[in-house]
Motif scaffolding. Structure first.
Motif, PDB file in Angstrom:
ATOM      1  N   GLY A  35     -57.207  -0.256   1.945  1.00  0.00           N
ATOM      2  CA  GLY A  35     -57.033   0.851   1.012  1.00  0.00           C
ATOM      3  C   GLY A  35     -56.639   2.121   1.738  1.00  0.00           C
ATOM      4  N   PHE A  54     -54.356  -1.293  -1.688  1.00  0.00           N
ATOM      5  CA  PHE A  54     -54.426  -0.387  -2.830  1.00  0.00           C
ATOM      6  C   PHE A  54     -54.429   1.047  -2.325  1.00  0.00           C
ATOM      7  CE2 PHE A  54     -58.791  -1.441  -1.637  1.00  0.00           C
ATOM      8  CZ  PHE A  54     -59.405  -0.194  -1.562  1.00  0.00           C
ATOM      9  N   VAL A  56     -55.700   4.987  -3.514  1.00  0.00           N
ATOM     10  CA  VAL A  56     -56.409   5.892  -4.426  1.00  0.00           C
ATOM     11  C   VAL A  56     -56.094   7.304  -3.939  1.00  0.00           C
ATOM     12  CG1 VAL A  56     -58.624   6.549  -5.427  1.00  0.00           C
ATOM     13  CG2 VAL A  56     -58.229   4.171  -4.761  1.00  0.00           C
ATOM     14  N   ALA A  74     -62.057   0.583  -6.811  1.00  0.00           N
ATOM     15  CA  ALA A  74     -60.966  -0.174  -6.201  1.00  0.00           C
ATOM     16  C   ALA A  74     -61.478  -1.158  -5.153  1.00  0.00           C
ATOM     17  CB  ALA A  74     -59.955   0.783  -5.578  1.00  0.00           C
TER      18      ALA A  74
END
Length: 200
Positions: A35, A54, A56, A74
Motif C-alpha cells: 500500500g 492499493f 490511500v 484497505a
C-alpha cells in the motif's frame, strides 16, 4: 508462513529487497499486499512481482484520522500478520497504531534513538556525527521511539553528502529488515513481548 503487508511512500528499495527474498522457498514470509499514501514509484515493484497493491492518498481525506480509518479498511482484506512501514513518510494516527500493534514495524536510516524523525540522514550530517546507522523498530505511539529490534552502525565519511550517506545506509537497512521479518516469522523475535531486548 508469515503474511506481510508493506506500506511505502517512495521508490520502495527496501520493499524490492524483501520481495526478492520472499522468492526463496526457505524464507518464512510472504508479501500479500503493498500500500501507499500517494502514487509512489515503488508500487511498480509490487506489479513486477505480481503482488496486489492499493493507494490511500493522504491528500484525499480531511483529517489524519479519516485517512487512517481508510488505510485500516484497505489493509483488512489481506489478513496480514505483520505490517512493515518501509519509507512511509507519514505518521500513523494513534488509532491505526493501536489496531495494528504489535504487528507493526518500521525501518529508519539512523542508529536510534539518535536522529529520529523524517530527516535522519540530514540531521546526522548537520550534527557532524562520525557515525550513524540503520534501525528496525516496533512501532509505538511516539516518533521512532518503539523497541529496537535490530540496528547497525554506518560510518559518516568526511566528504559525505546526504545522498551518498543515505545510499550507504540503504543496503544495511534492507538487510536488517529481511533479518527482522525472518526472526518474527520463525519466532526468534517476539513482538508480543512487553519489551523487545536490544541486540548485544
Amino acid at each position: 508462513m508469515l503474511r506481510v503487508a508493506v506500506l511505502i511512500s517512495g521508490g520502495g528499495s527496501n520493499l524490492r529487497a524483501l520481495l526478492e527474498e520472499c522468492r526463496h522457498d526457505s524464507y518464512p514470509a510472504h508479501v500479500v499486499a503493498v500500500g501507499a499514501d500517494r502514487d509512489a514509484d515503488g508500487l511498480a515493484h509490487a506489479e513486477a512481482f505480481g503482488i496486489p497493491s492499493f493507494t490511500v492518498p493522504y491528500s484525499a481525506y480531511p483529517t489524519r484520522e479519516a485517512w487512517g480509518d481508510e488505510l485500516l479498511g484497505a489493509l483488512a482484506p489481506w489478513g496480514a500478520d505483520l505490517v512493515v512501514l518501509s519509507g512511509l513518510m507519514r505518521l500513523l494516527p494513534a488509532g491505526v497504531v493501536t489496531a495494528l500493534a504489535p504487528g507493526l514495524i518500521n525501518t529508519h536510516p539512523a542508529y536510534l534513538p539518535e536522529f529520529p524523525g523524517a530527516h535522519a540522514v540530514r540531521d546526522a550530517l548537520a550534527a557532524r556525527a562520525t557515525q550513524t546507522g540503520a534501525s528496525v523498530i516496533a512501532v509505538d505511539a511516539g516518533v521512532d521511539t518503539g523497541p529496537i529490534l535490530a540496528q547497525e552502525r554506518v560510518p559518516v565519511l568526511p566528504d559525505d553528502t546526504e545522498h551518498a550517506l543515505h545510499e550507504r545506509i540503504k543496503p544495511v537497512e534492507r538487510r536488517l529488515l529481511i533479518d527482522v521479518v525472518r526472526g518474527i516469522a520463525d519466532g526468534s523475535i517476539d513482538l508480543g513481548a512487553a519489551s523487545v531486548p536490544r541486540p548485544s
